[in-house]
Design a protein around this motif. Structure first.
Motif, PDB file in Angstrom:
ATOM      1  N   VAL A  42      50.488  36.008 -66.939  1.00  0.00           N
ATOM      2  CA  VAL A  42      51.231  34.952 -67.640  1.00  0.00           C
ATOM      3  C   VAL A  42      50.442  34.563 -68.894  1.00  0.00           C
ATOM      4  O   VAL A  42      49.278  34.161 -68.797  1.00  0.00           O
ATOM      5  N   PRO A  43      51.052  34.672 -70.073  1.00  0.00           N
ATOM      6  CA  PRO A  43      50.304  34.389 -71.314  1.00  0.00           C
ATOM      7  C   PRO A  43      50.161  32.898 -71.576  1.00  0.00           C
ATOM      8  O   PRO A  43      50.864  32.073 -70.985  1.00  0.00           O
ATOM      9  N   GLU A  44      49.232  32.570 -72.479  1.00  0.00           N
ATOM     10  CA  GLU A  44      49.126  31.191 -72.941  1.00  0.00           C
ATOM     11  C   GLU A  44      50.343  30.846 -73.792  1.00  0.00           C
ATOM     12  O   GLU A  44      51.007  31.721 -74.336  1.00  0.00           O
ATOM     13  N   PHE A  45      50.631  29.560 -73.883  1.00  0.00           N
ATOM     14  CA  PHE A  45      51.751  29.103 -74.707  1.00  0.00           C
ATOM     15  C   PHE A  45      51.375  27.776 -75.336  1.00  0.00           C
ATOM     16  O   PHE A  45      50.397  27.132 -74.944  1.00  0.00           O
ATOM     17  N   ARG A  46      52.134  27.353 -76.332  1.00  0.00           N
ATOM     18  CA  ARG A  46      51.873  26.095 -77.010  1.00  0.00           C
ATOM     19  C   ARG A  46      52.481  24.949 -76.209  1.00  0.00           C
ATOM     20  O   ARG A  46      53.658  25.000 -75.818  1.00  0.00           O
ATOM     21  N   GLY A  47      51.664  23.933 -75.958  1.00  0.00           N
ATOM     22  CA  GLY A  47      52.168  22.805 -75.192  1.00  0.00           C
ATOM     23  C   GLY A  47      51.151  21.689 -75.114  1.00  0.00           C
ATOM     24  O   GLY A  47      50.048  21.784 -75.664  1.00  0.00           O
ATOM     25  N   ASP A  48      51.513  20.631 -74.430  1.00  0.00           N
ATOM     26  CA  ASP A  48      50.640  19.479 -74.216  1.00  0.00           C
ATOM     27  C   ASP A  48      50.022  19.610 -72.828  1.00  0.00           C
ATOM     28  O   ASP A  48      50.683  19.371 -71.810  1.00  0.00           O
ATOM     29  N   LYS A  49      48.759  19.992 -72.794  1.00  0.00           N
ATOM     30  CA  LYS A  49      48.080  20.271 -71.523  1.00  0.00           C
ATOM     31  C   LYS A  49      48.046  19.061 -70.611  1.00  0.00           C
ATOM     32  O   LYS A  49      48.302  19.164 -69.399  1.00  0.00           O
ATOM     33  N   GLU A  50      47.763  17.882 -71.175  1.00  0.00           N
ATOM     34  CA  GLU A  50      47.660  16.682 -70.351  1.00  0.00           C
ATOM     35  C   GLU A  50      49.007  16.308 -69.733  1.00  0.00           C
ATOM     36  O   GLU A  50      49.076  15.874 -68.586  1.00  0.00           O
ATOM     37  N   GLN A  51      50.074  16.479 -70.499  1.00  0.00           N
ATOM     38  CA  GLN A  51      51.405  16.195 -69.942  1.00  0.00           C
ATOM     39  C   GLN A  51      51.727  17.145 -68.800  1.00  0.00           C
ATOM     40  O   GLN A  51      52.290  16.730 -67.779  1.00  0.00           O
ATOM     41  N   LEU A  52      51.393  18.415 -68.956  1.00  0.00           N
ATOM     42  CA  LEU A  52      51.697  19.399 -67.907  1.00  0.00           C
ATOM     43  C   LEU A  52      50.841  19.150 -66.669  1.00  0.00           C
ATOM     44  O   LEU A  52      51.312  19.319 -65.536  1.00  0.00           O
ATOM     45  N   ILE A  53      49.582  18.753 -66.870  1.00  0.00           N
ATOM     46  CA  ILE A  53      48.736  18.389 -65.722  1.00  0.00           C
ATOM     47  C   ILE A  53      49.379  17.237 -64.963  1.00  0.00           C
ATOM     48  O   ILE A  53      49.471  17.259 -63.727  1.00  0.00           O
ATOM     49  N   GLN A  54      49.862  16.231 -65.697  1.00  0.00           N
ATOM     50  CA  GLN A  54      50.483  15.070 -65.050  1.00  0.00           C
ATOM     51  C   GLN A  54      51.756  15.465 -64.318  1.00  0.00           C
ATOM     52  O   GLN A  54      52.022  14.987 -63.205  1.00  0.00           O
ATOM     53  N   ALA A  55      52.566  16.352 -64.928  1.00  0.00           N
ATOM     54  CA  ALA A  55      53.823  16.781 -64.294  1.00  0.00           C
ATOM     55  C   ALA A  55      53.549  17.513 -62.987  1.00  0.00           C
ATOM     56  O   ALA A  55      54.167  17.211 -61.949  1.00  0.00           O
ATOM     57  N   VAL A  56      52.624  18.473 -63.021  1.00  0.00           N
ATOM     58  CA  VAL A  56      52.300  19.242 -61.810  1.00  0.00           C
ATOM     59  C   VAL A  56      51.644  18.340 -60.767  1.00  0.00           C
ATOM     60  O   VAL A  56      51.942  18.436 -59.565  1.00  0.00           O
ATOM     61  N   LEU A  57      50.772  17.428 -61.215  1.00  0.00           N
ATOM     62  CA  LEU A  57      50.104  16.505 -60.284  1.00  0.00           C
ATOM     63  C   LEU A  57      51.120  15.596 -59.594  1.00  0.00           C
ATOM     64  O   LEU A  57      51.032  15.364 -58.383  1.00  0.00           O
ATOM     65  N   ASN A  58      52.095  15.096 -60.341  1.00  0.00           N
ATOM     66  CA  ASN A  58      53.113  14.225 -59.740  1.00  0.00           C
ATOM     67  C   ASN A  58      53.887  14.955 -58.649  1.00  0.00           C
ATOM     68  O   ASN A  58      54.163  14.400 -57.579  1.00  0.00           O
ATOM     69  N   ILE A  59      54.257  16.212 -58.914  1.00  0.00           N
ATOM     70  CA  ILE A  59      55.016  16.991 -57.922  1.00  0.00           C
ATOM     71  C   ILE A  59      54.158  17.258 -56.691  1.00  0.00           C
ATOM     72  O   ILE A  59      54.608  17.086 -55.548  1.00  0.00           O
ATOM     73  N   MET A  60      52.902  17.661 -56.911  1.00  0.00           N
ATOM     74  CA  MET A  60      52.029  17.967 -55.774  1.00  0.00           C
ATOM     75  C   MET A  60      51.676  16.714 -54.993  1.00  0.00           C
ATOM     76  O   MET A  60      51.545  16.753 -53.761  1.00  0.00           O
ATOM     77  N   HIS A  61      51.534  15.599 -55.700  1.00  0.00           N
ATOM     78  CA  HIS A  61      51.222  14.347 -55.000  1.00  0.00           C
ATOM     79  C   HIS A  61      52.398  13.925 -54.124  1.00  0.00           C
ATOM     80  O   HIS A  61      52.210  13.482 -52.986  1.00  0.00           O
ATOM     81  N   ASN A  62      53.608  14.073 -54.641  1.00  0.00           N
ATOM     82  CA  ASN A  62      54.804  13.791 -53.829  1.00  0.00           C
ATOM     83  C   ASN A  62      54.839  14.677 -52.597  1.00  0.00           C
ATOM     84  O   ASN A  62      55.183  14.234 -51.494  1.00  0.00           O
ATOM     85  N   ALA A  63      54.519  15.964 -52.795  1.00  0.00           N
ATOM     86  CA  ALA A  63      54.518  16.916 -51.678  1.00  0.00           C
ATOM     87  C   ALA A  63      53.500  16.492 -50.615  1.00  0.00           C
ATOM     88  O   ALA A  63      53.797  16.496 -49.414  1.00  0.00           O
ATOM     89  N   ALA A  64      52.302  16.116 -51.062  1.00  0.00           N
ATOM     90  CA  ALA A  64      51.258  15.706 -50.111  1.00  0.00           C
ATOM     91  C   ALA A  64      51.666  14.469 -49.331  1.00  0.00           C
ATOM     92  O   ALA A  64      51.403  14.365 -48.117  1.00  0.00           O
ATOM     93  N   GLN A  65      52.334  13.532 -49.985  1.00  0.00           N
ATOM     94  CA  GLN A  65      52.781  12.322 -49.287  1.00  0.00           C
ATOM     95  C   GLN A  65      53.870  12.653 -48.270  1.00  0.00           C
ATOM     96  O   GLN A  65      53.925  12.058 -47.188  1.00  0.00           O
ATOM     97  N   ALA A  66      54.733  13.622 -48.608  1.00  0.00           N
ATOM     98  CA  ALA A  66      55.752  14.055 -47.651  1.00  0.00           C
ATOM     99  C   ALA A  66      55.126  14.797 -46.472  1.00  0.00           C
ATOM    100  O   ALA A  66      55.711  14.859 -45.384  1.00  0.00           O
ATOM    101  N   LEU A  67      53.928  15.343 -46.676  1.00  0.00           N
ATOM    102  CA  LEU A  67      53.235  16.125 -45.640  1.00  0.00           C
ATOM    103  C   LEU A  67      52.295  15.265 -44.793  1.00  0.00           C
ATOM    104  O   LEU A  67      51.476  15.817 -44.052  1.00  0.00           O
ATOM    105  N   SER A  68      52.412  13.946 -44.876  1.00  0.00           N
ATOM    106  CA  SER A  68      51.427  13.070 -44.219  1.00  0.00           C
ATOM    107  C   SER A  68      51.246  13.385 -42.735  1.00  0.00           C
ATOM    108  O   SER A  68      50.117  13.426 -42.226  1.00  0.00           O
ATOM    109  N   GLU A  69      52.349  13.618 -42.027  1.00  0.00           N
ATOM    110  CA  GLU A  69      52.239  13.919 -40.589  1.00  0.00           C
ATOM    111  C   GLU A  69      51.559  15.253 -40.354  1.00  0.00           C
ATOM    112  O   GLU A  69      50.742  15.391 -39.444  1.00  0.00           O
ATOM    113  N   ARG A  70      51.880  16.241 -41.174  1.00  0.00           N
ATOM    114  CA  ARG A  70      51.265  17.564 -41.013  1.00  0.00           C
ATOM    115  C   ARG A  70      49.779  17.537 -41.411  1.00  0.00           C
ATOM    116  O   ARG A  70      48.983  18.293 -40.865  1.00  0.00           O
TER     117      ARG A  70
END
Length: 357
Positions: free
Chosen positions: A233-261
């Protein structure tokens, strides 16, 4: 030439819907895939005309007549078949002329997945734009009165008589703290619109690794984070901090849904990167796109909010702000991309598509 319907049983093996019409354009045969696609039993389909199945079925009459008169061997077209009380059925239709007097026309219907995807993306984009305008306007309307409420509570506290200061100060502090809490919420709502878009070269795997390290630090026990990277996958032009926040928000939601597991020690999140080819995003065709999946083995998104998870203030858990996915969607859309989600018990898959150079 007479044809037995039983001789057509092999068509039941096809994944596409097949209808064969008699000389009066009534359904003489329908395979199992047609039953599934049309959500109608074969018994009900038999001897019906297309006009009976679809509101706009009569628009097919000319092409059916042409097929019956052998004016062509086969004809293809994309169309939306309208149904009473249901969503239109977007299909790719192939009409074939048969050399059979009693059954002269064969129709093959294939659900047009690309059209459905484009329609869904358009709805999401329209929905997102409306959400952003609502949030921006609502946040500005709330922000000014909040400052007045907080200021008035502070002044009231200064004016309290000394003998009642201790018991009444508790109430003024409640007002001040709640005003501060709401102010923080408003700032979060306005954050994506206030912060400048800082563009640079982005390596998506550096983004994923940064998020992974944050998640491991927060959930050191019970959660396994698997990596399945395509290093081409090549590099692309973008806002790294925004993408970190977007991926972190999704993964954090996933982890909270996984609380029992996580308590049971078998929670798992998989980060997968791929390159998608010939992708259409917001009606624009791109040769290549980043195809990032964040997959968890949690209980799935509740059905009653599945279609609204990107709406602001919609949350599937008690105490959730309902802003994480809304902000993630905003950040991804600022990169000309989209977020899609498929969820069932045991597997929730958030897919981020972003154009690549």
């Amino acid at each position: 030439m007479k044809t037995s319907v039983t001789s057509l049983d092999g068509l039941d093996l096809l994944s596409s819907a097949v209808l064969i019409l008699d000389a009066e354009y009534r359904i003489a045969y329908a395979n199992a895939a047609a039953e599934n696609l049309l959500e109608t039993s074969i018994k009900t389909l038999m001897q019906q005309k297309l006009d009976d199945l679809f509101v706009n079925g009569s628009t097919l009459d000319p092409v059916l007549q042409q097929a019956a008169e052998h004016q062509f061997a086969d004809k293809r077209q994309d169309l939306a078949l309208e149904r009473v009380g249901r969503e239109p059925l977007h299909v790719h239709m192939i009409v074939t002329a048969l050399d059979l007097r009693d059954m002269p026309v064969l129709i093959e219907l294939r659900e047009n997945v690309q059209q459905l995807k484009q329609d869904r993306e358009e709805r999401l984009l329209d929905q997102s734009q409306a959400n952003k305008e609502l949030i921006r306007n609502l946040a500005h309307e709330i922000k000014n009165p909040l400052g007045g409420i907080r200021g008035a509570a502070q002044l009231l506290e200064f004016e309290l008589p000394e003998r009642h200061l201790k018991e009444l100060r508790e109430y003024t502090q409640v007002i001040i703290k709640e005003a501060d809490r709401l102010q923080t919420l408003v700032e979060r709502l306005l954050a994506p619109h206030k912060r400048p878009h800082i563009v640079g070269d982005v390596n998506i795997h550096e983004v994923c690794e940064r998020v992974r390290s944050l998640m491991v630090a927060e959930f050191p026990q019970g959660l396994t984070i698997k990596r399945d990277y395509d290093l081409s996958v090549p590099e692309f032009r973008g806002d790294k901090e925004q993408l970190i926040q977007a991926v972190l928000n999704i993964m954090h939601n996933a982890a909270q849904a996984l609380s029992e597991r996580i308590k049971n020690g078998d929670a798992q999140i998989t980060i997968q990167t791929r390159i998608a080819r010939q992708v259409t995003l917001a009606k624009v065709r791109y040769r290549l796109a980043l195809d990032l999946h964040i997959i968890d083995n949690g209980p799935g998104i509740p059905p009653d909010i599945r279609d609204r998870i990107f709406y602001p203030l919609v949350s599937g858990r008690d105490g959730g702000s309902g802003l994480g996915l809304t902000l993630a969607q905003t950040f991804v859309q600022q990169h000309m991309g989209v977020i899609e989600c498929e969820s069932r018990p045991g597997c929730t898959d958030f897919r981020i598509l972003i154009p690549l150079p």
